[in-house]
Design an enzyme around this catalytic site. Structure first.
Site, PDB file in Angstrom:
ATOM      1  N   HIS A  64       0.963   6.214   1.885  1.00 41.32           N
ATOM      2  CA  HIS A  64       1.691   7.154   2.736  1.00 41.32           C
ATOM      3  C   HIS A  64       2.911   7.779   2.070  1.00 41.32           C
ATOM      4  CE1 HIS A  64      -1.286   6.705   5.643  1.00 41.32           C
ATOM      5  NE2 HIS A  64      -1.151   5.394   5.644  1.00 41.32           N
ATOM      6  N   HIS A  83      -5.616   3.730  -1.763  1.00 37.92           N
ATOM      7  CA  HIS A  83      -6.943   4.111  -1.260  1.00 37.92           C
ATOM      8  C   HIS A  83      -7.220   5.552  -1.659  1.00 37.92           C
ATOM      9  CE1 HIS A  83      -9.653   4.451   2.616  1.00 37.92           C
ATOM     10  NE2 HIS A  83     -10.284   4.807   1.523  1.00 37.92           N
ATOM     11  N   HIS A  94      -3.747  -4.380   7.720  1.00 31.80           N
ATOM     12  CA  HIS A  94      -3.862  -3.154   8.510  1.00 31.80           C
ATOM     13  C   HIS A  94      -2.969  -3.246   9.740  1.00 31.80           C
ATOM     14  CE1 HIS A  94      -5.278   0.535  10.327  1.00 31.80           C
ATOM     15  NE2 HIS A  94      -5.795   0.808   9.154  1.00 31.80           N
ATOM     16  N   ARG A 102      -6.877  12.932   0.912  1.00 30.09           N
ATOM     17  CA  ARG A 102      -5.804  13.348   1.830  1.00 30.09           C
ATOM     18  C   ARG A 102      -4.460  12.738   1.461  1.00 30.09           C
ATOM     19  NH1 ARG A 102      -7.558  10.184   7.292  1.00 30.09           N
ATOM     20  NH2 ARG A 102      -9.500  11.238   6.852  1.00 30.09           N
ATOM     21  N   GLU A 121      -8.729   0.696  -3.292  1.00 31.42           N
ATOM     22  CA  GLU A 121      -9.559   0.785  -2.082  1.00 31.42           C
ATOM     23  C   GLU A 121     -10.427   2.013  -2.149  1.00 31.42           C
ATOM     24  OE1 GLU A 121      -7.721   0.956   1.724  1.00 31.42           O
ATOM     25  OE2 GLU A 121      -6.450  -0.736   1.226  1.00 31.42           O
ATOM     26  N   GLU A 148     -11.240  -9.074   3.100  1.00 33.20           N
ATOM     27  CA  GLU A 148      -9.948  -8.746   3.707  1.00 33.20           C
ATOM     28  C   GLU A 148     -10.191  -8.549   5.196  1.00 33.20           C
ATOM     29  OE1 GLU A 148      -7.296  -6.095   1.714  1.00 33.20           O
ATOM     30  OE2 GLU A 148      -6.382  -5.444   3.595  1.00 33.20           O
ATOM     31  N   ARG A 191      -9.294   8.331  -1.019  1.00 31.10           N
ATOM     32  CA  ARG A 191     -10.283   8.779  -0.027  1.00 31.10           C
ATOM     33  C   ARG A 191     -11.121   9.915  -0.566  1.00 31.10           C
ATOM     34  NH1 ARG A 191     -10.379   8.056   5.462  1.00 31.10           N
ATOM     35  NH2 ARG A 191      -9.118   6.313   6.181  1.00 31.10           N
ATOM     36  N   ASN A 224       0.858  -1.185   0.000  1.00 34.49           N
ATOM     37  CA  ASN A 224       0.000   0.000   0.000  1.00 34.49           C
ATOM     38  C   ASN A 224       0.904   1.248   0.000  1.00 34.49           C
ATOM     39  OD1 ASN A 224      -1.389   2.270   1.138  1.00 34.49           O
ATOM     40  ND2 ASN A 224      -3.056   0.919   1.715  1.00 34.49           N
ATOM     41  N   THR A 252      -8.323   3.749   8.445  1.00 35.49           N
ATOM     42  CA  THR A 252      -9.553   2.957   8.409  1.00 35.49           C
ATOM     43  C   THR A 252      -9.664   2.148   9.698  1.00 35.49           C
ATOM     44  OG1 THR A 252      -9.130   2.808   6.043  1.00 35.49           O
ATOM     45  CG2 THR A 252     -10.889   1.427   6.917  1.00 35.49           C
TER      46      THR A 252
HETATM   47  N1  PXP Z   1      -5.864  -3.063   3.848  1.00 33.76           N
HETATM   48  C1  PXP Z   1      -6.843  -2.119   3.891  1.00 33.76           C
HETATM   49  C2  PXP Z   1      -8.197  -2.508   3.414  1.00 33.76           C
HETATM   50  C3  PXP Z   1      -6.563  -0.814   4.343  1.00 33.76           C
HETATM   51  O1  PXP Z   1      -7.543   0.100   4.392  1.00 33.76           O
HETATM   52  C4  PXP Z   1      -5.244  -0.486   4.711  1.00 33.76           C
HETATM   53  C5  PXP Z   1      -4.919   0.912   5.126  1.00 33.76           C
HETATM   54  O2  PXP Z   1      -5.206   1.792   4.116  1.00 33.76           O
HETATM   55  C6  PXP Z   1      -4.273  -1.489   4.633  1.00 33.76           C
HETATM   56  C7  PXP Z   1      -4.603  -2.759   4.221  1.00 33.76           C
HETATM   57  C8  PXP Z   1      -2.838  -1.214   4.985  1.00 33.76           C
HETATM   58  O3  PXP Z   1      -2.740  -0.846   6.310  1.00 33.76           O
HETATM   59  P1  PXP Z   1      -1.359  -0.293   6.859  1.00 33.76           P
HETATM   60  O4  PXP Z   1      -1.053   0.939   6.083  1.00 33.76           O
HETATM   61  O5  PXP Z   1      -1.649  -0.039   8.293  1.00 33.76           O
HETATM   62  O6  PXP Z   1      -0.342  -1.380   6.636  1.00 33.76           O
END
Ligand code: PXP
Length: 250
Positions: free
Chosen positions: A16, A49, A200, A55, A76, A157, A51, A13, A107
């Protein structure tokens, strides 16, 4: 039925990287470049994702990811009309429906599927018809998983956040209870014919027990990997996660 004999997939992901870019404005660091490096480092997919408040990931990031990625994009999004239109325009490999609250930092929980069953069934039908694999981000809760199955999702998930938070807080009784729930619910979801993913908050300390669940075929990991890449670089950070996942699986 899902073939779970294969290698556990790692979805990286990149949200960030965009958070960091947006903190200053401008184009750098570029999340699409991070996605390319992640591909080179062995990521099996990229998760982003978009949003409602943009952001981190912005629309042009999704355009560029769709143009340049060689691995599948897991898009996402919240279950809104705007996001459905965007997904139908791009037709990414997978669409992961997540709950979204403006005031949350990330999330925080899984989607409430059971209460919104009819609405969600209608919402995901065109996405499925467009060829996207529809995934539902969900807590380890039998009622919600059964509802996800009834509405026609192909994938769930599991939200690993509560497990990871309990580990970070040193509350090992809660951590182990959360892990056990996820273990039972991944088996249950698989028995219904759902493909099971998880993610997550996972990091090097928490990934192994989840990676060891035989029914889980994909982990999506972002924040920790992007943070760790400050110290060791994105490629090595991903390679170490890959190593831990493979070791747990073996
Ligand atoms: N899976 C989903 C569905 C998420 O919403 C997120 C966070 O955006 C992640 C995985 C990844 O989470 P993290 O960034 O905490 O590893």
């Amino acid at each position: 039925m899902t073939d779970y004999a294969g290698r556990l997939r790692l979805g990286v992901n990149i949200d960030h990287v965009a958070t960091l870019r947006n903190a200053r404005g401008g184009d750098l660091p570029d999340p699409v470049r991070a996605a390319q490096l992640a591909e080179e480092a062995g990521a099996d997919g990229i998760t982003a994702h978009l949003r409602e408040d943009r952001r981190h990931i912005i629309d042009s990031d999704i355009d560029r990811l769709m143009e340049t990625l060689r691995v599948p994009l897991n898009f996402e999004m919240a279950a809104t009309d705007e996001m459905q239109k965007i997904a139908l325009r791009h037709k990414p490999h997978a669409v992961c429906i997540v709950p979204e609250k403006r005031e949350e930092r990330t999330t925080e929980g899984g989607l409430e599927v059971a209460r919104e069953e009819n609405k969600l069934a209608g919402y995901i039908a065109p996405l499925r018809e467009a060829g996207c694999r529809v995934s539902i981000f969900i807590g380890a809760d039998e009622r919600q998983i059964a509802a996800a199955h009834r509405i026609g999702a192909q994938v769930i998930e599991l939200h690993t956040g509560a497990y990871c938070d309990a580990h970070a807080e040193g509350d090992f009784a809660t951590r182990d209870r959360e892990l056990e729930m996820m273990r039972e619910m991944s088996a249950y979801a698989h028995s219904l014919g759902l493909e099971v993913h998880a993610g997550h908050g996972l990091n090097y300390e928490t990934v192994a027990p989840v990676a060891a669940f035989p029914e889980v075929v994909e982990l999506n990991i972002g924040h920790f990997l992007i943070g760790e890449s400050v110290f060791r670089g994105l490629g090595p950070a991903i390679a170490e996660m890959r190593r831990l996942m493979d070791a747990a699986r073996a």
